[in-house]
Enzyme design. Structure first.
Site, PDB file in Angstrom:
ATOM      1  CD  GLU A 161      -2.933  -1.187   0.354  1.00 34.27           C
ATOM      2  OE1 GLU A 161      -3.204  -0.117  -0.225  1.00 34.27           O
ATOM      3  OE2 GLU A 161      -3.522  -2.260   0.120  1.00 34.27           O
TER       4      GLU A 161
ATOM      5  CE  LYS B 273      -2.705 -11.845   6.487  1.00 38.06           C
ATOM      6  NZ  LYS B 273      -1.896 -11.645   5.265  1.00 38.06           N
TER       7      LYS B 273
END
Length: 451
Positions: free
Chosen positions: A193, A208
């Protein structure tokens, strides 16, 4: 058996970004195929967006677009949440679960912070909550851990779960690129990003890790339970030193069961790690992801594939959608609601442990004084903290493995320790920093070996 029109499963989609647009296209263009696989007609009832006029990867029919997500949730049998972030995603998911609607999401940040609460609501109402896409993109990893290994005892999960950081580290290793240039290339290719902080600081991987740990060990873990270091401090010198010793550096998410210790629990950690080049994870290149699972009976398993992007993630979303819709279809035929056993159980007494409870190895890079006795002084500090040396390298001189030899041939020393407690290793480094003969400790990285 013919299914009446009233038994059509209505799907509400929240969000139409890169992943959402792919999911919408699949549900519209592949409706007949999806319905056949489910065994009951399915239809996309609507797509909730902020701006119906915004450009999208696939042009969603105008009649499907709505700016009223609450009404869409209330009229759907199955809700797909792809908004991301905490709010309004959490409120909408909770709204769906409380009315008994099934939910499929890929929202790792929300699951890592509020997953236990959402699973509790699902258990209370008998609703289904699935989130395969939250880890590893298209890689089927959560269902195998949750279902295929449910009769086994998982002892460790270790994975490359962030494509951006793996691409950066791979470029540094294979092309000699410095961190800044590799990051810029990752942004140019769409892997990173404009603000890459969540990736390079390790936050994405930590979320995660919490999800993987929760499913692997059937106990509720959150983002706050994960020790986290990013890759911003990894230098080209570290990459080259690792390569010279037969290692490659990867950002790993690790969840390890310490149930056999006196104080049982799970250590969850994310940090740059030296891996032997012979380890299966060492060969994972570019923006790919892989998760390595160790179980008592199954042994070692590895799951590999595309970890990011609209198409791979939409594949995982649709896998959950079909699985959930099949269960809903059976429930409609039986005219009785089906309960769903959540994968998280607060009854399992496996608390999160601090990283100090981990057993690891360290790679330590130091600039030292160029005089006799330096190596002996360093070795004394390690011995005082019950840490031994597996190998030592002095760039420009011979590599010494398995033993320590005094030398004044160079002013840089690189050490790989044997396994020791994280607490002892940390104390060792702190004392080394205070030695007169140590000018600076340049890098401290953890090492994972093939056990």
């Amino acid at each position: 058996m013919m299914v009446s029109a009233e038994d059509t499963i209505t799907i509400g989609l929240l969000g139409a970004g890169s992943v959402g647009a792919h999911v919408a296209r699949t549900l519209v263009e592949e409706r007949e195929l999806i319905s056949a696989r489910v065994g009951t007609p399915v239809r996309l009832g609507g797509v909730a967006v902020r701006d119906p006029e915004a450009p999208r990867d696939w042009k969603i029919p105008g009649e499907l677009l709505t700016t009223d997500p609450e009404a869409l949730v209330d009229s759907s049998d199955l809700v797909i949440e792809l908004i991301g972030g905490l709010e309004p995603a959490e409120e909408l998911i909770e709204r769906a679960l409380r009315r008994g609607a099934a939910v499929v999401t890929g929202n790792k940040a929300l699951l890592a912070s509020r997953g236990a609460e959402l699973n509790a609501i699902a258990a209370e109402t008998g609703a289904m909550l699935r989130y395969e896409a939250s880890v590893g993109g298209a890689i089927p990893i959560l269902r195998p851990i949750e279902e295929s290994l449910s009769g086994d005892r998982v002892t460790k999960v270790m994975g490359i779960v962030n494509g951006t950081t793996n691409y950066i580290l791979d470029q540094m290793d294979t092309t000699g690129a410095v961190f800044g240039d590799a990051l810029a290339e990752a942004q140019k290719l769409g892997y990173a990003e404009a603000d890459p902080t969540a990736d390079v600081a390790g936050h994405d991987a930590a979320a995660k890790a919490a999800i993987l740990g929760t499913l692997a060990f059937h106990a509720p873990f959150s983002f706050d339970d994960v020790y986290c270091e990013g890759i911003t401090e990894v230098t080209q010198d570290d990459i080259e030193a690792a390569a010279a010793s037969g290692y490659v550096i990867k950002l790993l998410a690790i969840a390890e069961n310490h149930s056999k210790d006196q104080a049982p629990g799970v250590v969850l950690r994310v940090h740059p790690t030296l891996l032997p080049r012979t380890h299966p994870l060492a060969s994972v290149r570019g923006a790919f992801n892989a998760v390595f699972v160790v179980a008592e009976n199954a042994g070692e398993l590895m799951f590999y594939g595309q970890g990011a992007g609209g198409k791979p993630t939409s594949s995982a979303i649709m896998g959950d959608v079909v699985a959930v819709a099949r269960t809903l279809s059976i429930g409609k035929e039986l005219r009785t609601p089906l309960t769903y056993t959540p994968t998280i159980s607060s009854e399992v007494d496996l608390p999160p442990l601090p990283i100090e409870k981990a057993t690891t190895q360290y790679y330590i890079d130091m600039d030292v004084a160029d005089r006799e006795g330096v190596i002996a002084e360093i070795a004394r500090v390690l011995a005082d903290h019950h840490v031994s040396i597996e190998s030592m390298r002095q760039p420009g001189s011979v590599t010494v493995e398995g033993e320590v030899e005094d030398s004044s041939n160079g002013a840089k020393v690189q050490i790989v320790t044997h396994l020791a407690s994280e607490k002892d290793l940390h104390a060792t480094v702190q004392e080394l920093r205070g030695l007169d003969v140590v000018q600076v400790v340049n890098s401290v990285l953890r090492v994972e070996i093939e056990k």
